[in-house]
Design a protein around this motif. Sequence first.
Motif, PDB file in Angstrom:
ATOM      1  N   LEU A  47       0.983  -1.130   0.173  1.00  0.00           N
ATOM      2  CA  LEU A  47       0.387   0.162   0.001  1.00  0.00           C
ATOM      3  C   LEU A  47       0.996   1.592  -0.007  1.00  0.00           C
ATOM      4  CD1 LEU A  47      -2.737  -0.207   2.690  1.00  0.00           C
ATOM      5  CD2 LEU A  47      -3.275  -0.833   0.641  1.00  0.00           C
ATOM      6  N   ASP A  48       2.758   1.282   0.340  1.00  0.00           N
ATOM      7  CA  ASP A  48       3.108   2.377   0.111  1.00  0.00           C
ATOM      8  C   ASP A  48       2.962   3.026   1.287  1.00  0.00           C
ATOM      9  OD1 ASP A  48       5.345   3.787   0.054  1.00  0.00           O
ATOM     10  OD2 ASP A  48       4.495   4.356  -1.331  1.00  0.00           O
ATOM     11  N   TYR A  49       2.453   2.404   2.679  1.00  0.00           N
ATOM     12  CA  TYR A  49       1.930   3.189   3.750  1.00  0.00           C
ATOM     13  C   TYR A  49       3.324   4.233   4.180  1.00  0.00           C
ATOM     14  CZ  TYR A  49       0.940   3.964   8.204  1.00  0.00           C
ATOM     15  OH  TYR A  49       0.589   3.861  10.111  1.00  0.00           O
ATOM     16  N   ARG A  50       2.721   5.460   5.014  1.00  0.00           N
ATOM     17  CA  ARG A  50       4.416   6.325   5.428  1.00  0.00           C
ATOM     18  C   ARG A  50       3.676   6.536   6.958  1.00  0.00           C
ATOM     19  NH1 ARG A  50       8.192   6.339   1.187  1.00  0.00           N
ATOM     20  NH2 ARG A  50       7.285   6.124  -0.657  1.00  0.00           N
ATOM     21  N   PRO A  51       4.099   6.494   8.230  1.00  0.00           N
ATOM     22  CA  PRO A  51       3.385   7.405   9.127  1.00  0.00           C
ATOM     23  C   PRO A  51       3.031   8.536   9.296  1.00  0.00           C
ATOM     24  CG  PRO A  51       4.969   4.517   9.221  1.00  0.00           C
ATOM     25  CD  PRO A  51       4.724   5.404   8.379  1.00  0.00           C
ATOM     26  N   ASN A  52       2.328   8.955   9.889  1.00  0.00           N
ATOM     27  CA  ASN A  52       2.127  10.483   9.084  1.00  0.00           C
ATOM     28  C   ASN A  52       3.059  10.478  11.079  1.00  0.00           C
ATOM     29  OD1 ASN A  52       0.975  12.662   9.817  1.00  0.00           O
ATOM     30  ND2 ASN A  52      -0.340  12.393   9.343  1.00  0.00           N
ATOM     31  N   ALA A  53       4.074  11.887  10.561  1.00  0.00           N
ATOM     32  CA  ALA A  53       5.242  11.383  11.607  1.00  0.00           C
ATOM     33  C   ALA A  53       3.882  12.613  12.355  1.00  0.00           C
ATOM     34  CB  ALA A  53       5.697  12.666  11.149  1.00  0.00           C
ATOM     35  N   VAL A  54       3.195  13.829  12.348  1.00  0.00           N
ATOM     36  CA  VAL A  54       2.229  15.102  12.587  1.00  0.00           C
ATOM     37  C   VAL A  54       1.138  13.744  13.700  1.00  0.00           C
ATOM     38  CG1 VAL A  54       0.496  16.026  12.706  1.00  0.00           C
ATOM     39  CG2 VAL A  54       2.089  16.226  11.021  1.00  0.00           C
ATOM     40  N   ALA A  55       0.665  12.297  12.719  1.00  0.00           N
ATOM     41  CA  ALA A  55      -0.614  12.665  13.460  1.00  0.00           C
ATOM     42  C   ALA A  55       0.998  11.571  14.553  1.00  0.00           C
ATOM     43  CB  ALA A  55      -0.979  11.263  12.685  1.00  0.00           C
ATOM     44  N   ARG A  56       1.948  10.559  14.653  1.00  0.00           N
ATOM     45  CA  ARG A  56       2.585  10.358  15.826  1.00  0.00           C
ATOM     46  C   ARG A  56       2.764  11.460  16.562  1.00  0.00           C
ATOM     47  NH1 ARG A  56       6.725   6.727  12.198  1.00  0.00           N
ATOM     48  NH2 ARG A  56       7.410   6.000  14.530  1.00  0.00           N
ATOM     49  N   GLY A  57       3.623  12.602  16.339  1.00  0.00           N
ATOM     50  CA  GLY A  57       3.488  13.058  17.230  1.00  0.00           C
ATOM     51  C   GLY A  57       2.737  13.711  19.101  1.00  0.00           C
ATOM     52  N   LEU A  58       1.582  13.792  17.896  1.00  0.00           N
ATOM     53  CA  LEU A  58       0.276  13.783  18.932  1.00  0.00           C
ATOM     54  C   LEU A  58       0.181  13.413  19.792  1.00  0.00           C
ATOM     55  CD1 LEU A  58      -2.265  15.785  15.847  1.00  0.00           C
ATOM     56  CD2 LEU A  58      -1.067  16.945  17.943  1.00  0.00           C
ATOM     57  N   ALA A  59       0.380  12.216  19.565  1.00  0.00           N
ATOM     58  CA  ALA A  59      -0.164  10.807  20.167  1.00  0.00           C
ATOM     59  C   ALA A  59       1.613  10.905  21.086  1.00  0.00           C
ATOM     60  CB  ALA A  59       0.363   9.151  19.573  1.00  0.00           C
ATOM     61  N   SER A  60       2.802  11.257  20.699  1.00  0.00           N
ATOM     62  CA  SER A  60       3.612  10.735  21.490  1.00  0.00           C
ATOM     63  C   SER A  60       4.691  12.248  22.185  1.00  0.00           C
ATOM     64  CB  SER A  60       4.860  10.045  20.959  1.00  0.00           C
ATOM     65  OG  SER A  60       5.277  11.055  19.738  1.00  0.00           O
ATOM     66  N   LYS A  61       3.706  12.856  21.657  1.00  0.00           N
ATOM     67  CA  LYS A  61       4.209  14.711  21.927  1.00  0.00           C
ATOM     68  C   LYS A  61       5.274  14.725  21.281  1.00  0.00           C
ATOM     69  CE  LYS A  61       1.007  15.731  25.835  1.00  0.00           C
ATOM     70  NZ  LYS A  61      -0.025  14.327  25.539  1.00  0.00           N
ATOM     71  N   LYS A  62       5.845  14.268  20.093  1.00  0.00           N
ATOM     72  CA  LYS A  62       6.982  13.966  19.999  1.00  0.00           C
ATOM     73  C   LYS A  62       7.222  13.918  18.271  1.00  0.00           C
ATOM     74  CE  LYS A  62      10.817  13.162  23.766  1.00  0.00           C
ATOM     75  NZ  LYS A  62      11.608  12.097  23.904  1.00  0.00           N
ATOM     76  N   THR A  63       7.770  14.828  17.828  1.00  0.00           N
ATOM     77  CA  THR A  63       7.418  14.659  16.563  1.00  0.00           C
ATOM     78  C   THR A  63       8.865  14.402  15.894  1.00  0.00           C
ATOM     79  OG1 THR A  63       8.283  17.089  15.598  1.00  0.00           O
ATOM     80  CG2 THR A  63       5.878  16.811  16.137  1.00  0.00           C
ATOM     81  N   THR A  64      10.043  14.176  16.059  1.00  0.00           N
ATOM     82  CA  THR A  64      11.175  13.756  16.303  1.00  0.00           C
ATOM     83  C   THR A  64      11.723  14.817  15.038  1.00  0.00           C
ATOM     84  OG1 THR A  64      10.770  12.283  15.062  1.00  0.00           O
ATOM     85  CG2 THR A  64      11.232  11.604  16.786  1.00  0.00           C
TER      86      THR A  64
END
Length: 332
Positions: A47-64
């Motif tokens: 599917l060529d899925y690429r994790p959404n850094a912004v969404a991950r950032g909202l969950a972890s409070k870190k965007t790396t």
Amino acid sequence: MESETITIYDVAREAGVSMATVSRVVNGNQNVKETTRRKVLDVIERLDYRPNAVARGLASKKTTTVGVVIPDIANSYFASLARGIDDIATMYKYNIVIANSDGDDGKEINVVNTLLAKQVDGLVFLAHNLSDKIRAEFSRTRTPIVLAGAVDPEDQIPSVNIDYTVATKEVTLELAKNNQKIALVAGPMVNAINGKERLLGYQEALAESGLTFSEGLVFETTYSYPAGLKLAERVKASGATAAVVTDDEVAVGLLNGLVNSGVKVPEEFEIITANNSVITEFTRPTLSSIEQPLYDLGAVSMRLLTKMMNKEEVEGKRVILPHGFVKRGSSK
């Protein structure tokens, strides 16, 4: 399905697993059966899925993600610092977002606010000057900030530099061996590095050499090759026979302007520049220079930022790296 619309939900549904399982696979969590991991990875690839850094950032409070503000990305001084920042960021698995501010106070504030709005975990701020407006912006944010090649006169924001006073004093003393009138060609004097530190080193060297300080030998300029070229006639008319220049591109402009008007360098006019960027070896004669560890200035500032982002203890607000001197063809 277009790749940009693929979500973690799509991957979970296609693989027949929970979204939590997909998340564990994406984040390298070992607590997943190998057969399940393989199935999820196959779907991710298909599917060529690429994790959404912004969404991950909202969950972890870190965007790396780290923001890097640069006054002029085309200037080889800042380009060298940026390489050091990028290499260390990569080592610590941070992505960097570079924003060019054109050295303009208004644009700097917009750029900083844009990066902070992107929820960057930290900022490395490269600049010639730290304006009151930008200081006010920094004081309002809780995001860690490190200055590279810039100083905070109030020592509230951590910074990585060389000792500009000592370095300028050393090269002025070098020129004072053969010259009675030495110019200081610097950027805006509102910049603490120029107006306080470099100017102090220049004045101390003149005093030690028994030479009189004259404001007529201090030239303020913008940091660019055309500015140096344009300044050549004024520097020549001042009666100076040598110059300490605080930016390599300005130094190249000054050199070419003097040579164009028939001045022999170094026989009739000596030049020592400040950054030892690659362009110092492109000129004829080559330019003598203070040697700054440009790559290290960037690398150390990024390492300092990683410590702050991880809430590690940081000793001292100002890191001073060693400097040297490289004698080339523009000085005797």
